[in-house]
Design a protein around this motif. Structure first.
Motif, short mmCIF file in Angstrom:
data_model
loop_
_atom_site.label_atom_id
_atom_site.label_comp_id
_atom_site.label_asym_id
_atom_site.label_seq_id
_atom_site.Cartn_x
_atom_site.Cartn_y
_atom_site.Cartn_z
N UNK A 14 30.50 13.17 7.37
CA UNK A 14 31.78 13.48 8.01
C UNK A 14 32.51 12.19 8.42
N UNK A 15 31.76 11.26 9.01
CA UNK A 15 32.35 9.99 9.45
C UNK A 15 32.84 9.18 8.25
N UNK A 16 32.06 9.15 7.19
CA UNK A 16 32.44 8.41 5.98
C UNK A 16 33.71 9.00 5.36
N UNK A 17 33.78 10.32 5.31
CA UNK A 17 34.97 10.99 4.78
C UNK A 17 36.19 10.66 5.64
N UNK A 18 35.99 10.61 6.95
CA UNK A 18 37.07 10.28 7.88
C UNK A 18 37.59 8.86 7.61
N UNK A 19 36.66 7.91 7.44
CA UNK A 19 37.05 6.53 7.13
C UNK A 19 37.79 6.47 5.80
N UNK A 89 15.03 5.39 11.51
CA UNK A 89 15.26 6.80 11.83
C UNK A 89 15.27 7.05 13.35
N UNK A 90 14.86 6.07 14.13
CA UNK A 90 14.94 6.18 15.60
C UNK A 90 16.34 5.87 16.10
N UNK A 91 17.13 5.23 15.25
CA UNK A 91 18.45 4.74 15.67
C UNK A 91 19.53 5.80 15.44
N UNK A 92 20.36 5.98 16.44
CA UNK A 92 21.49 6.92 16.36
C UNK A 92 22.44 6.45 15.26
N UNK A 93 22.89 7.38 14.49
CA UNK A 93 23.84 7.05 13.43
C UNK A 93 24.90 8.12 13.34
N UNK A 94 26.00 7.77 12.75
CA UNK A 94 26.34 6.46 12.21
C UNK A 94 26.65 5.45 13.32
N UNK A 95 26.65 4.20 12.94
CA UNK A 95 27.07 3.12 13.83
C UNK A 95 28.28 2.48 13.17
N UNK A 96 29.32 2.26 13.96
CA UNK A 96 30.51 1.58 13.46
C UNK A 96 30.64 0.26 14.21
N UNK A 97 30.71 -0.83 13.45
CA UNK A 97 30.82 -2.17 14.03
C UNK A 97 32.10 -2.80 13.51
N UNK A 103 30.25 1.33 18.27
CA UNK A 103 29.92 2.64 18.83
C UNK A 103 28.89 3.33 17.95
N UNK A 104 28.17 4.26 18.57
CA UNK A 104 27.17 5.05 17.85
C UNK A 104 27.62 6.51 17.82
N UNK A 105 27.13 7.23 16.81
CA UNK A 105 27.56 8.62 16.67
C UNK A 105 28.98 8.66 16.14
N UNK A 106 29.50 9.86 15.96
CA UNK A 106 30.87 9.97 15.43
C UNK A 106 31.72 10.81 16.37
N UNK A 107 32.60 10.10 17.06
CA UNK A 107 33.62 10.74 17.90
C UNK A 107 34.95 10.14 17.46
N UNK A 109 37.98 9.97 18.48
CA UNK A 109 38.78 9.18 19.42
C UNK A 109 38.22 7.77 19.59
N UNK A 110 36.89 7.65 19.69
CA UNK A 110 36.26 6.33 19.81
C UNK A 110 36.46 5.52 18.54
N UNK A 111 36.31 6.17 17.41
CA UNK A 111 36.46 5.46 16.13
C UNK A 111 37.90 5.02 15.92
N UNK A 112 38.83 5.87 16.29
CA UNK A 112 40.26 5.54 16.17
C UNK A 112 40.56 4.28 16.99
N UNK A 113 40.00 4.21 18.17
CA UNK A 113 40.21 3.06 19.06
C UNK A 113 39.66 1.77 18.45
N UNK A 114 38.58 1.89 17.68
CA UNK A 114 37.96 0.70 17.08
C UNK A 114 38.62 0.25 15.78
N UNK A 115 39.53 1.07 15.26
CA UNK A 115 40.23 0.67 14.04
C UNK A 115 41.42 -0.14 14.44
#
Length: 115
Positions: A14-19, A89-97, A103-107, A109-115
């Protein structure tokens, strides 16, 4: 921009499709094949300002099988980071840097702020 994902994960898809829909250019990294190192996790945690628990995949099978819900509070920050580095597999994903933050996970609003 770095997008860390586990390709079979529905949230990652879902996050990849959003990007992709936004036409964002990024480098994708498979979290299981190329897991984050201790040094990377330490840096990302510091730069993100997020609580360290946000970097754990608390709904994952590995997290549950290791009984980490009960164990994490007794571990130091360094021990938690070292544990995270043992298995992608212990790490929360996706991670956007991005250059604006991490940020971790896909929200959206948070992702929009980081773009």
């Amino acid at each position: 921009m770095l997008f860390i994902e586990y390709p079979p994960c529905s949230t990652c898809k879902k996050a990849k499709a959003w990007l992709d829909d936004k036409g964002v250019s990024y480098v994708s990294r498979h979290i299981k094949e190329n897991p984050p190192t201790y040094e990377e996790l330490k840096l990302w945690h510091q730069q993100s300002g997020l609580p360290l628990k946000r970097f754990f995949n608390t709904s994952g099978l590995v997290y549950k099988s290791m009984n980490l819900k009960e164990r994490l509070p007794d571990l130091s920050e360094e021990e938690q980071l070292r544990l995270l580095a043992t298995d992608g597999m212990l790490v929360k994903r996706p991670i956007l840097i991005t250059d604006k933050g991490i940020t971790t996970g896909f929200k959206e609003a948070e992702w929009e702020r980081l773009l």
